[in-house]
Design a protein around this motif. Structure first.
Motif, PDB file in Angstrom:
ATOM      1  N   SER A  26     -29.333   0.549   6.334  1.00 57.91           N
ATOM      2  CA  SER A  26     -29.567   0.941   7.725  1.00 57.91           C
ATOM      3  C   SER A  26     -28.671   2.124   8.100  1.00 57.91           C
ATOM      4  O   SER A  26     -27.515   2.203   7.707  1.00 57.91           O
ATOM      5  CB  SER A  26     -29.263  -0.249   8.639  1.00 57.91           C
ATOM      6  N   ARG A  27     -29.204   3.045   8.890  1.00 62.38           N
ATOM      7  CA  ARG A  27     -28.431   4.220   9.291  1.00 62.38           C
ATOM      8  C   ARG A  27     -27.916   4.085  10.720  1.00 62.38           C
ATOM      9  O   ARG A  27     -27.100   4.874  11.176  1.00 62.38           O
ATOM     10  CB  ARG A  27     -29.319   5.473   9.201  1.00 62.38           C
ATOM     11  N   THR A  28     -28.458   3.114  11.476  1.00 61.98           N
ATOM     12  CA  THR A  28     -28.015   2.969  12.872  1.00 61.98           C
ATOM     13  C   THR A  28     -26.580   2.481  12.882  1.00 61.98           C
ATOM     14  O   THR A  28     -26.257   1.532  12.167  1.00 61.98           O
ATOM     15  CB  THR A  28     -28.880   1.904  13.597  1.00 61.98           C
ATOM     16  N   PRO A  29     -25.684   3.098  13.683  1.00 56.17           N
ATOM     17  CA  PRO A  29     -24.309   2.596  13.724  1.00 56.17           C
ATOM     18  C   PRO A  29     -24.280   1.117  14.074  1.00 56.17           C
ATOM     19  O   PRO A  29     -25.041   0.655  14.935  1.00 56.17           O
ATOM     20  CB  PRO A  29     -23.648   3.435  14.822  1.00 56.17           C
ATOM     21  N   HIS A  30     -23.404   0.397  13.382  1.00 58.93           N
ATOM     22  CA  HIS A  30     -23.267  -1.038  13.670  1.00 58.93           C
ATOM     23  C   HIS A  30     -22.765  -1.208  15.100  1.00 58.93           C
ATOM     24  O   HIS A  30     -23.223  -2.061  15.854  1.00 58.93           O
ATOM     25  CB  HIS A  30     -22.264  -1.622  12.661  1.00 58.93           C
ATOM     26  N   LEU A  31     -21.836  -0.333  15.444  1.00 61.46           N
ATOM     27  CA  LEU A  31     -21.158  -0.484  16.735  1.00 61.46           C
ATOM     28  C   LEU A  31     -20.728   0.888  17.236  1.00 61.46           C
ATOM     29  O   LEU A  31     -20.325   1.727  16.445  1.00 61.46           O
ATOM     30  CB  LEU A  31     -19.915  -1.329  16.462  1.00 61.46           C
ATOM     31  N   GLU A  32     -20.815   1.074  18.560  1.00 61.36           N
ATOM     32  CA  GLU A  32     -20.336   2.337  19.133  1.00 61.36           C
ATOM     33  C   GLU A  32     -19.645   2.068  20.452  1.00 61.36           C
ATOM     34  O   GLU A  32     -20.071   1.195  21.222  1.00 61.36           O
ATOM     35  CB  GLU A  32     -21.557   3.217  19.445  1.00 61.36           C
ATOM     36  N   LEU A  33     -18.599   2.805  20.718  1.00 66.15           N
ATOM     37  CA  LEU A  33     -18.005   2.791  22.055  1.00 66.15           C
ATOM     38  C   LEU A  33     -18.275   4.163  22.649  1.00 66.15           C
ATOM     39  O   LEU A  33     -18.020   5.173  21.995  1.00 66.15           O
ATOM     40  CB  LEU A  33     -16.496   2.549  21.992  1.00 66.15           C
ATOM     41  N   ARG A  34     -18.803   4.157  23.872  1.00 66.04           N
ATOM     42  CA  ARG A  34     -19.129   5.447  24.492  1.00 66.04           C
ATOM     43  C   ARG A  34     -18.346   5.606  25.783  1.00 66.04           C
ATOM     44  O   ARG A  34     -18.832   5.324  26.865  1.00 66.04           O
ATOM     45  CB  ARG A  34     -20.633   5.528  24.778  1.00 66.04           C
ATOM     46  N   GLY A  35     -17.064   5.946  25.641  1.00 67.57           N
ATOM     47  CA  GLY A  35     -16.226   6.190  26.827  1.00 67.57           C
ATOM     48  C   GLY A  35     -15.713   4.908  27.458  1.00 67.57           C
ATOM     49  O   GLY A  35     -15.715   4.768  28.685  1.00 67.57           O
ATOM     50  N   LEU A  36     -15.232   3.992  26.646  1.00 67.94           N
ATOM     51  CA  LEU A  36     -14.807   2.671  27.152  1.00 67.94           C
ATOM     52  C   LEU A  36     -13.445   2.726  27.866  1.00 67.94           C
ATOM     53  O   LEU A  36     -12.532   3.411  27.426  1.00 67.94           O
ATOM     54  CB  LEU A  36     -14.697   1.714  25.959  1.00 67.94           C
ATOM     55  N   ASP A  37     -13.347   1.988  28.976  1.00 65.43           N
ATOM     56  CA  ASP A  37     -12.075   1.841  29.703  1.00 65.43           C
ATOM     57  C   ASP A  37     -11.756   0.366  29.859  1.00 65.43           C
ATOM     58  O   ASP A  37     -12.648  -0.419  30.182  1.00 65.43           O
ATOM     59  CB  ASP A  37     -12.195   2.387  31.143  1.00 65.43           C
ATOM     60  N   VAL A  38     -10.495  -0.027  29.650  1.00 69.03           N
ATOM     61  CA  VAL A  38     -10.069  -1.401  29.982  1.00 69.03           C
ATOM     62  C   VAL A  38      -8.745  -1.320  30.728  1.00 69.03           C
ATOM     63  O   VAL A  38      -7.821  -0.611  30.305  1.00 69.03           O
ATOM     64  CB  VAL A  38      -9.865  -2.281  28.720  1.00 69.03           C
ATOM     65  N   LYS A  39      -8.687  -2.045  31.849  1.00 69.24           N
ATOM     66  CA  LYS A  39      -7.445  -2.082  32.631  1.00 69.24           C
ATOM     67  C   LYS A  39      -7.060  -3.532  32.874  1.00 69.24           C
ATOM     68  O   LYS A  39      -7.928  -4.391  32.985  1.00 69.24           O
ATOM     69  CB  LYS A  39      -7.688  -1.442  34.009  1.00 69.24           C
ATOM     70  N   TYR A  40      -5.767  -3.808  32.967  1.00 73.21           N
ATOM     71  CA  TYR A  40      -5.295  -5.111  33.442  1.00 73.21           C
ATOM     72  C   TYR A  40      -4.592  -4.882  34.763  1.00 73.21           C
ATOM     73  O   TYR A  40      -3.583  -4.186  34.798  1.00 73.21           O
ATOM     74  CB  TYR A  40      -4.315  -5.741  32.445  1.00 73.21           C
TER      75      TYR A  40
END
Ligand SMILES: Nc1ncnc2c1ncn2[C@@H]1O[C@H](COP(=O)(O)OP(=O)(O)OP(=O)(O)O)[C@@H](O)[C@H]1O
Length: 515
Positions: free
Chosen positions: A282-296
């Motif tokens: 398969s050529r589709t990326p398994h996983l991608e993050l597209r500009g992820l933000d996490v704050k606590y």
């Protein structure tokens, strides 16, 4: 005679048992002839028997004859403190760490160190309220030296693995022990934290005994070594300067033996032959993050992250303690409340509430992590055998479902569990809690891959593991066709990876490829 002239702890010709029952097997089959620590000495227990030996020294077992273990510490009741690094706080579920709203009910890092938190009904562990007087000057000194000042008001359960280890050390030292026992003091620590703790222990005025594996570097401040094999045999002990050559020889022999193979072992490729990604292009990326933000609570941990993970790629996720590695993995495994986020894209499809659910996501994920180890030991240590523990890896949401499953497995699944047990030389009927930490880690590693997951998450999966089983795990991973994400601080514990992602600070990270 004062302790200064005498000894701190001494064992003379003793056998140790776990109970008074006549047929209770001894902890080590042979008597320990002699072991003695003098004041001013800093010892390292070195080798696979170190954990049991440490338990003996912390007076966990019954000695035969009765006075064969003695503390010569000038006190009627000397305080012997064994620092236990059991990972982060065991919670009911992996996700509990990230449920920020709970900090209204639970203890802060400061309360944890002071050991006087108010009980909580929200969590599964017991919080004890004590009336013990604490030396607040010592408290301030400890939080300063162990770099915990800025973390004092944090919710203890939210502390990262490395932060929690420093807090546990402060907790133990605040009890003002007369003898300090620390097994694997540097596990899971980044290089900065390792040097903080090492310097701290070097200058600490109380007698110290640390436990290390053959492959670990012995800190220069250790004065004495006692080599302990798994059956309690002590091939040598004494001042390190007198044993330098032997230490090198033993270490080299163990490092070399890692390549010796056992002809009776089933071949590794047979163990992974049912993996769904074998031969899959398969050529589709398994996983991608597209500009992820996490704050606590408004504090950013991950900012504007872009990352593409190709199917079958193996990634080493790097970064100092507290830079957000576990947070990132918890988003991928949907343990994090912010996981339902269209900036997380799986197989080309953005994750959205209502479309993907926790079970669908976790069906294809297997994981091992310090948090999972802590929960598994607490929930299943006394009830599940090696075989049953591995079998729970077949649950769809195996990271959070530890219910017994062996009886419901089909013949192929049972045979697969048994092949892994044989391959790694485990004993299938031993209770999980009775295994050494190294074998517990090994069982959790097998458990993580037994359902042949497409994505394998190995967070500190090899820290605490002895050399030989670890190398065997790494060899298996070299043939593993699925996608693998590895977090580890120690190069020797890191399986061969194709790429790295290095977290530096919120908004700062690097991706690269190993040549
Ligand atoms: N629920 C929470 N509330 C507040 N802060 C949190 C929470 N969970 C994590 N943090 C903080 O976020 C930061 C990242 O934590 P995380 O566990 O992801 O780090 P890490 O890189 O995995 O560290 P380590 O190498 O020590 O395991 C840490 O400073 C931690 O204290």
């Amino acid at each position: 005679m004062t302790a200064k002239e005498g000894f701190v702890v001494r064992i003379s010709n003793a056998l140790f048992k776990t109970s008074l029952a006549q047929n209770a097997p001894p902890v080590f089959p042979r008597r320990i002839k002699h072991f003695e620590v003098k004041p001013q000495e800093k010892w390292v227990l070195w080798g696979p028997g170190k954990g049991q030996f440490m338990n003996i020294l912390s007076n966990k077992y019954i000695s035969d004859p009765p006075l064969a273990l003695q503390y010569g510490l000038d006190k009627k009741f000397p305080r012997v403190e064994q620092v236990l690094f059991k990972g982060v706080m065991p919670t009911a579920h992996l996700s509990a760490r990230y449920e920020y709203f709970k900090d209204e009910f639970d203890q802060t890092c400061k309360q944890f160190i002071l050991d006087n938190a108010v009980g909580s009904s929200q969590v599964s562990y017991d919080v004890v309220k004590t009336s013990r007087k604490v030396d607040m000057d010592l408290y301030h000194k400890l939080v300063q030296e162990l770099k915990l000042v800025d973390l004092q008001d944090r919710w203890a359960m939210g502390l990262s693995n490395g932060q929690m280890r420093r807090a546990r050390l402060a907790f133990s030292l605040l009890k003002e022990p007369d003898l300090l026992l620390v097994d694997d003091p540097f596990l899971g620590l980044d290089p900065t934290a390792t040097s903080i703790i090492s310097n701290f222990l070097a200058n600490y005025h109380v007698p110290i005994i640390i436990g290390l594996r053959y492959q670990d570097q012995i800190p220069s401040w250790c004065t004495h070594v006692c080599c302990v094999e798994s059956d309690g045999t002590i091939p040598f002990q004494g001042a390190i300067q007198d044993h330098k050559q032997t230490i090198d020889e033993v270490r080299n022999a163990h490092v070399e033996s890692r390549y010796s193979t056992n002809a009776n072992l089933p071949p590794a490729d047979e163990l992974i032959s049912s993996h769904p990604m074998l031969g899959n292009n398969s050529r589709t990326p398994h996983l991608e993050l597209r500009g992820l933000d996490v704050k606590y609570r408004g504090e950013p941990v991950l900012t504007n992250m872009y990352w593409k993970v190709e199917p079958g790629s193996r990634w080493h996720i790097q970064g100092n303690n507290g830079t957000g590695k576990s947070t990132l993995l918890s988003l991928i495994t949907a343990e994090h409340p912010q996981s339902w986020n269209s900036k997380v894209v799986e197989h080309g499809v953005p994750r959205k509430t209502g479309r993907a659910n926790y079970f669908d996501i976790n069906k294809e994920i297997g994981m091992s992590a310090p948090e999972l180890h802590a929960i598994f030991l607490k929930k299943c240590g006394d009830t599940l055998t090696v075989r049953e523990s591995i079998a729970t890896g077949f649950h769809e949401a195996s990271s959070n479902n530890f219910n017994p499953l062996w009886d419901k497995l089909d013949a192929a699944q049972r045979s697969s569990v048994r092949k892994y047990i044989q391959y790694f030389g485990l004993e299938e009927n031993t209770l999980f809690g009775e295994l050494s930490v190294s074998d517990q880690k090994l069982v959790l590693f097998i458990r993580s891959l037994i359902k042949m997951p497409e994505l394998l998450v190995l967070d500190e999966a090899f820290s605490g593991m002895e050399l030989e089983p670890m190398v065997r795990c790494h060899e298996l991973l070299n043939q593993w066709p699925g996608t693998v994400l590895v977090v580890s601080h120690v190069p020797e514990e890191t399986p061969r990876c194709h790429h790295y992602l290095r977290l530096i600070s919120p908004g700062q990270y690097e991706c690269g490829t190993f040549i």
